[in-house]
Design an enzyme around this catalytic site. Structure first.
Site: not given
Length: 605
Positions: A456-458, A312, A463
């Site tokens: 992507h990645e959350g 992240r 978040q």
């Protein structure tokens, strides 16, 4: 950009002081500069000239092999040769024991030159770092070591076609491979079946093997799978089977490419749907993909978060550097493009020469906005990296505080650049006007590439839920209080400086507003009410953090009158005049727990 990096590293973050710690004792500013010089050169020569090639010649699957441009292979070979995959590792692992702050600064050059080609390395580093934290000594020696050397690359396999970000709905299964499944020296051996979607770097021939880290569910003693994320375990699933000495056995694992995803941007990184255990191969004579468990049963998500949190911050850095590339391109264009005349009597003379568009106030506004987003975002990413160095090598007290700060800043380090450096790319297109919308200039590609980073990645929404739903309230709000303490220290210092006292007062007010909104959001104790407006909360929180960063940077140039210092003061003034006032609107819906988005019904759309 190099001048900005040097300022952030040496004038603001004081990374040269890290050489006083035993882990970094062999280093000096000269060694740090040598790393930066090398990476800047490789990025300039091997990555940047071929960024458009990677975009236009996107990955192609012929039914057996995935084809990538030769320039992608050459660029990654140069990266591997630099030793940067293992830069932060111990000398015994072939590493440089480089501070993460310097490693991240060096990798910024690759993200700016071609974020898509650089993605393979970022994933591989994160994969190997996870194994160093949670793998067995054999797993580290076989899998992590070969990733750090660049012999193999790695991925993370979380999402599934039916599950997306909802990891509790993961359906991939892992069954113990026989009664002696826990006797394999590479780790407890399982057979996996299932499908994984959106797997970056999931299939290629850049390296001889690909190490997949796969989340899957295993049966309990009753033969049933534990529901939710508590049932998830983590597995090493190599594309090709290997022996305990790290040599390929010549047997293909049952991991198959089902198809490539064709994307808006980031086209230089393969993105795949992978099938595990579909039966195309029968490794070791049985059905199912061979996987080796990492950590304890049910510990999969905890282990994977080691890679996810690292990724992240890396995603945030990638977003920053795409914004930075667009900023530099639009600034260069504005300095050479004549158009329009002054809004004066003399300017009404059509025979008068046109002036460069950088002289127009609105162009300056857009360039200042970009500067405030990208230089501030870069400072935030490097600050988080500095916290990681403090966590690993600082005093026990400093390490605890650094961990708290990272808890609350990681969602911001990922999400804020993803939103606002994307806006910087949009402004870069606007500065170029119609030319910016064409492929004759690179700014349209920077925007397309950057649009992925809010997903992507959350995703942005995840978040936001993580920040308001967990990070700011956990342990009685310790992480939020740690951040507030750091911000208040900056407020007190700036309050004593002529020209910054007004900004210090504004920042103190913003921090107080965020704290009050946090309490009001949770006033009823109902998560549905508190979290309905989590995204506006994330935006307000992120802008408050960035206002703090810019006040820190303004303090760091205090007393200087050179152009670089004047530019940073201007960017700080811009952010406080044009950006910080936004938080009042964002926080107003959070404070009153505005019910509209909860109450909206499907049919009303």
């Amino acid at each position: 950009m190099r001048d900005t990096l040097d300022f952030l590293l040496y004038d603001w973050l004081q990374v040269q002081s890290l050489q006083d710690r035993p882990r970094f004792a062999d280093h000096s500013r000269e060694t740090f500069d040598a790393v930066l010089d090398t990476c800047e050169r490789i990025a300039r020569e091997k990555f940047a000239p071929f960024n458009r090639v990677a975009d236009l010649e996107e990955p192609r699957f012929d039914g057996e092999r995935v084809h990538l441009p030769a320039s992608t292979h050459a660029a990654l070979a140069a990266y591997v040769e630099s030793g940067m995959l293992a830069a932060a590792q111990d000398h015994e692992q072939g590493g440089m024991q480089l501070p993460l702050t310097v490693e991240m600064a060096a990798n910024a050059f690759f993200s700016k030159a071609s974020v898509a080609m650089g993605g393979y390395a970022m994933l591989t580093q994160g994969n190997a770092n996870l194994l160093m934290a949670h793998g067995t000594p054999t797993q580290q020696a076989v899998f992590a070591a070969n990733e750090f050397s660049g012999r193999w690359f790695g991925t993370m396999c979380l999402s599934e076609p039916q599950a997306g970000s909802s990891l509790s709905d993961v359906a991939t299964r892992a069954e113990p491979d026989g009664e002696t499944f826990d006797a394999d020296p590479l780790g407890p051996r399982y057979r996996l079946t299932g499908h994984k979607m959106w797997i970056s770097g999931g299939e290629h021939e850049i390296t001889e093997n690909i190490v997949h880290l796969v989340l899957a569910k295993i049966p309990g003693s009753d033969g049933k799978v534990v529901p939710g994320v508590k049932g998830l375990s983590l597995f090493i699933v190599p594309k090709h089977l290997v022996d305990p000495q790290g040599q390929l056995t010549g047997e293909r694992n049952d991991v198959s490419l089902a198809g490539l995803n064709h994307k808006l941007g980031y086209r230089g990184t393969t993105n795949c749907l992978l099938n595990f255990g579909e039966g195309r191969h029968r490794p070791l004579g049985k059905a199912g993909a061979v996987g080796y468990r990492v950590g304890r049963p049910g510990d999969g998500l905890r282990c994977m978060f080691h890679m996810m949190n690292e990724a992240r911050i890396g995603v945030g850095l990638g977003a920053v550097m795409l914004g930075y590339a667009g900023y530099e391109a639009s600034l260069a264009y504005a300095r050479q493009r004549p158009q329009g005349r002054p809004l004066t009597a003399a300017g009404k003379d059509a025979a008068a020469p046109q002036r460069l568009i950088i002289e127009h106030a609105d162009i300056k506004r857009m360039l200042l906005a970009q500067k405030s987003y990208v230089e501030g975002g870069l400072a935030l990413a490097l600050y988080c990296a500095r916290l990681v160095d403090e966590q690993h090598t600082g005093s026990p007290e400093a390490a605890v505080e650094a961990q708290l700060m990272l808890e609350v800043l990681t969602p911001i380090a990922k999400s804020w650049p993803s939103e606002w450096c994307l806006e910087a790319n949009s402004l870069a297109i606007q500065v170029l006007g119609g030319y910016g919308y064409t492929r004759d200039f690179p700014v349209e590609q920077y925007w397309r590439d950057n649009r992925l980073n809010m997903i992507h990645e959350g995703t942005h929404g995840i978040q936001a839920l993580d920040l308001l739903g967990r990070k700011v309230v956990m342990d009685g709000g310790k992480a939020l209080m740690a951040l507030a303490g750091r911000i208040n220290q900056t407020v007190q210092r700036a309050g004593q400086v002529a020209g910054l006292a007004t900004a210090a007062t504004a920042l103190a007010g913003a921090l107080g507003a965020v704290g009050a909104a946090t309490k009001k959001a949770w006033a009823t104790g109902e998560p549905e009410e508190a979290l309905a407006n989590a995204t506006p909360y994330l935006q307000a929180f992120g802008h408050t953090v960035m206002a703090w960063i810019w006040l820190e940077l303004a303090l760091a140039v205090e007393g200087r009158s050179d152009d670089a210092a004047q530019g940073k003061r201007a960017a700080q003034r811009y952010f406080y005049a044009y950006e910080l006032p936004r938080i009042a609107a964002w926080l107003s819906v959070v404070e009153r727990r505005e019910p509209l988005v909860r109450e909206m019904q499907d049919g009303w759309f």
